[in-house]
Design a protein around this motif. Structure first.
Motif, short mmCIF file in Angstrom:
data_model
loop_
_atom_site.label_atom_id
_atom_site.label_comp_id
_atom_site.label_asym_id
_atom_site.label_seq_id
_atom_site.Cartn_x
_atom_site.Cartn_y
_atom_site.Cartn_z
N GLY A 1 0.82 -1.21 0.00
CA GLY A 1 0.00 0.00 0.00
C GLY A 1 0.85 1.26 0.00
N GLY A 2 1.91 1.27 0.79
CA GLY A 2 2.80 2.42 0.83
C GLY A 2 3.46 2.66 -0.52
N LEU A 3 3.89 1.59 -1.17
CA LEU A 3 4.50 1.74 -2.50
C LEU A 3 3.51 2.32 -3.50
CD1 LEU A 3 6.42 -1.67 -2.85
CD2 LEU A 3 7.41 0.59 -2.45
N LEU A 4 2.29 1.81 -3.48
CA LEU A 4 1.26 2.31 -4.40
C LEU A 4 0.97 3.79 -4.15
CD1 LEU A 4 -1.21 -0.69 -4.42
CD2 LEU A 4 -0.28 0.41 -6.47
N TYR A 5 0.74 4.15 -2.89
CA TYR A 5 0.41 5.54 -2.59
C TYR A 5 1.56 6.48 -2.91
CZ TYR A 5 -4.26 6.08 -0.48
OH TYR A 5 -5.62 6.22 -0.25
N LYS A 6 2.78 6.11 -2.60
CA LYS A 6 3.91 6.99 -2.90
C LYS A 6 3.99 7.30 -4.39
CE LYS A 6 6.60 5.72 1.13
NZ LYS A 6 7.66 4.91 1.68
N GLU A 7 3.81 6.29 -5.23
CA GLU A 7 3.85 6.52 -6.68
C GLU A 7 2.63 7.31 -7.14
OE1 GLU A 7 5.27 6.44 -10.63
OE2 GLU A 7 6.21 6.32 -8.66
N LEU A 8 1.46 7.02 -6.58
CA LEU A 8 0.27 7.77 -6.93
C LEU A 8 0.44 9.24 -6.57
CD1 LEU A 8 -2.66 7.62 -8.03
CD2 LEU A 8 -3.39 7.28 -5.65
N PHE A 9 0.95 9.52 -5.37
CA PHE A 9 1.14 10.91 -4.94
C PHE A 9 2.15 11.62 -5.83
CE2 PHE A 9 0.10 9.41 -0.37
CZ PHE A 9 -1.24 9.32 -0.68
N ARG A 10 3.20 10.93 -6.24
CA ARG A 10 4.19 11.53 -7.14
C ARG A 10 3.53 11.93 -8.46
NH1 ARG A 10 6.97 10.69 -11.36
NH2 ARG A 10 6.29 8.54 -11.69
N LYS A 11 2.74 11.03 -9.01
CA LYS A 11 2.07 11.32 -10.28
C LYS A 11 1.06 12.46 -10.13
CE LYS A 11 2.62 6.88 -12.57
NZ LYS A 11 3.34 7.39 -13.74
N LEU A 12 0.32 12.46 -9.03
CA LEU A 12 -0.65 13.53 -8.81
C LEU A 12 0.03 14.88 -8.64
CD1 LEU A 12 -3.15 11.67 -6.47
CD2 LEU A 12 -3.55 12.36 -8.85
N LYS A 13 1.12 14.90 -7.90
CA LYS A 13 1.87 16.15 -7.72
C LYS A 13 2.37 16.67 -9.06
CE LYS A 13 5.25 18.19 -4.66
NZ LYS A 13 6.23 17.99 -3.60
N ASP A 14 2.85 15.77 -9.91
CA ASP A 14 3.30 16.17 -11.25
C ASP A 14 2.17 16.76 -12.09
OD1 ASP A 14 5.87 15.32 -10.63
OD2 ASP A 14 5.75 13.48 -11.84
N MET A 15 0.92 16.36 -11.78
CA MET A 15 -0.25 16.89 -12.49
C MET A 15 -0.71 18.23 -11.92
SD MET A 15 -2.66 13.47 -12.66
CE MET A 15 -4.11 14.44 -13.09
N GLY A 16 -0.10 18.68 -10.84
CA GLY A 16 -0.52 19.92 -10.21
C GLY A 16 -1.53 19.74 -9.09
N ILE A 17 -1.76 18.50 -8.68
CA ILE A 17 -2.66 18.24 -7.55
C ILE A 17 -1.92 18.58 -6.26
CG2 ILE A 17 -3.96 16.46 -6.31
CD1 ILE A 17 -5.17 17.14 -9.06
N THR A 18 -2.57 19.36 -5.40
CA THR A 18 -1.94 19.76 -4.14
C THR A 18 -2.62 19.15 -2.91
OG1 THR A 18 -3.32 21.75 -4.01
CG2 THR A 18 -1.16 21.97 -5.08
N ASN A 19 -3.89 18.76 -3.04
CA ASN A 19 -4.65 18.21 -1.91
C ASN A 19 -5.24 16.87 -2.34
OD1 ASN A 19 -4.55 21.09 -1.75
ND2 ASN A 19 -6.12 21.05 -0.17
N VAL A 20 -5.07 15.84 -1.50
CA VAL A 20 -5.73 14.56 -1.76
C VAL A 20 -6.60 14.21 -0.56
CG1 VAL A 20 -4.07 13.67 -3.44
CG2 VAL A 20 -3.71 13.22 -1.03
N TYR A 21 -7.72 13.57 -0.86
CA TYR A 21 -8.71 13.22 0.15
C TYR A 21 -9.07 11.75 0.05
CZ TYR A 21 -9.04 18.24 0.39
OH TYR A 21 -8.72 19.56 0.53
N ALA A 22 -9.29 11.12 1.19
CA ALA A 22 -9.73 9.73 1.23
C ALA A 22 -10.98 9.64 2.09
CB ALA A 22 -8.62 8.85 1.81
N CYS A 23 -11.98 8.95 1.58
CA CYS A 23 -13.23 8.70 2.27
C CYS A 23 -13.13 7.30 2.86
CB CYS A 23 -14.37 8.79 1.26
SG CYS A 23 -15.99 8.48 1.93
#
Length: 171
Positions: free
Chosen positions: A99-121
């Protein structure tokens, strides 16, 4: 975990993702879906996400063992810098670091897209039971999320009410 790779999902991963997700729908209150979506529905969801956001899978050899994806937080232009994220790891690979590996890569990709805030329900029990524990909120806290909202008894599954929390991470 030396054989674990993270790659972009594709519609051909639908069956493997369906196999992982089915457990969470049928046996847990982690997902508030009551009926398991079909494999075709999972394929449609993958295709939809990939039009605008990352959808990643963790692969051990040739076997998908987890996935994470993002989508719009709220589909209005003013929220364009925000995303909602979701993650599922196969039952036998929880607490393994996938899970940590997946989220770290997802966050990197989102940051590269200009995403600054992520939310989890996230589903939250009043007291842990056989369908829902505090593992997901604890995992998200470990990944840098903080609780920003709580809705009491808003989800009902297996004849029981569960809370739902929103957690936020600033990238």
């Amino acid at each position: 975990m030396t054989n674990i790779t993270i790659r972009s999902a594709n519609p051909g991963d639908a069956q493997a993702i369906w196999n992982i997700y089915r457990y969470y729908v049928e046996k847990t209150a982690i997902s508030f879906e009551i009926t398991v979506p079909t494999e075709d529905e999972i394929r449609r969801r993958i295709e939809k996400v990939l039009t605008a956001f990352p959808y990643l899978v963790a692969v051990d050899g040739d076997r998908v063992i987890g996935y994470a994806y993002a989508g719009p937080f709220i589909p209005r232009e003013a929220y364009g810098h925000c995303a909602e994220v979701s993650i599922y790891v196969s039952k036998e690979k929880t607490h393994s670091g996938v899970g940590g590996l997946l989220y770290k890569e997802l966050f990197r990709k989102l940051k590269d897209m200009g995403i600054t805030n992520v939310y989890a329900c996230i589903g939250l029990p009043e007291q842990e039971d056989e369908f829902l524990t505090n593992n997901s909120p604890l995992f998200h806290s470990h990944m840098g999320f903080t609780e920003v909202g709580r809705f009491r008894n808003c989800g009902k599954k297996f004849g029981r009410f569960y809370h739902m929390i929103w957690m936020e991470k600033l990238l």
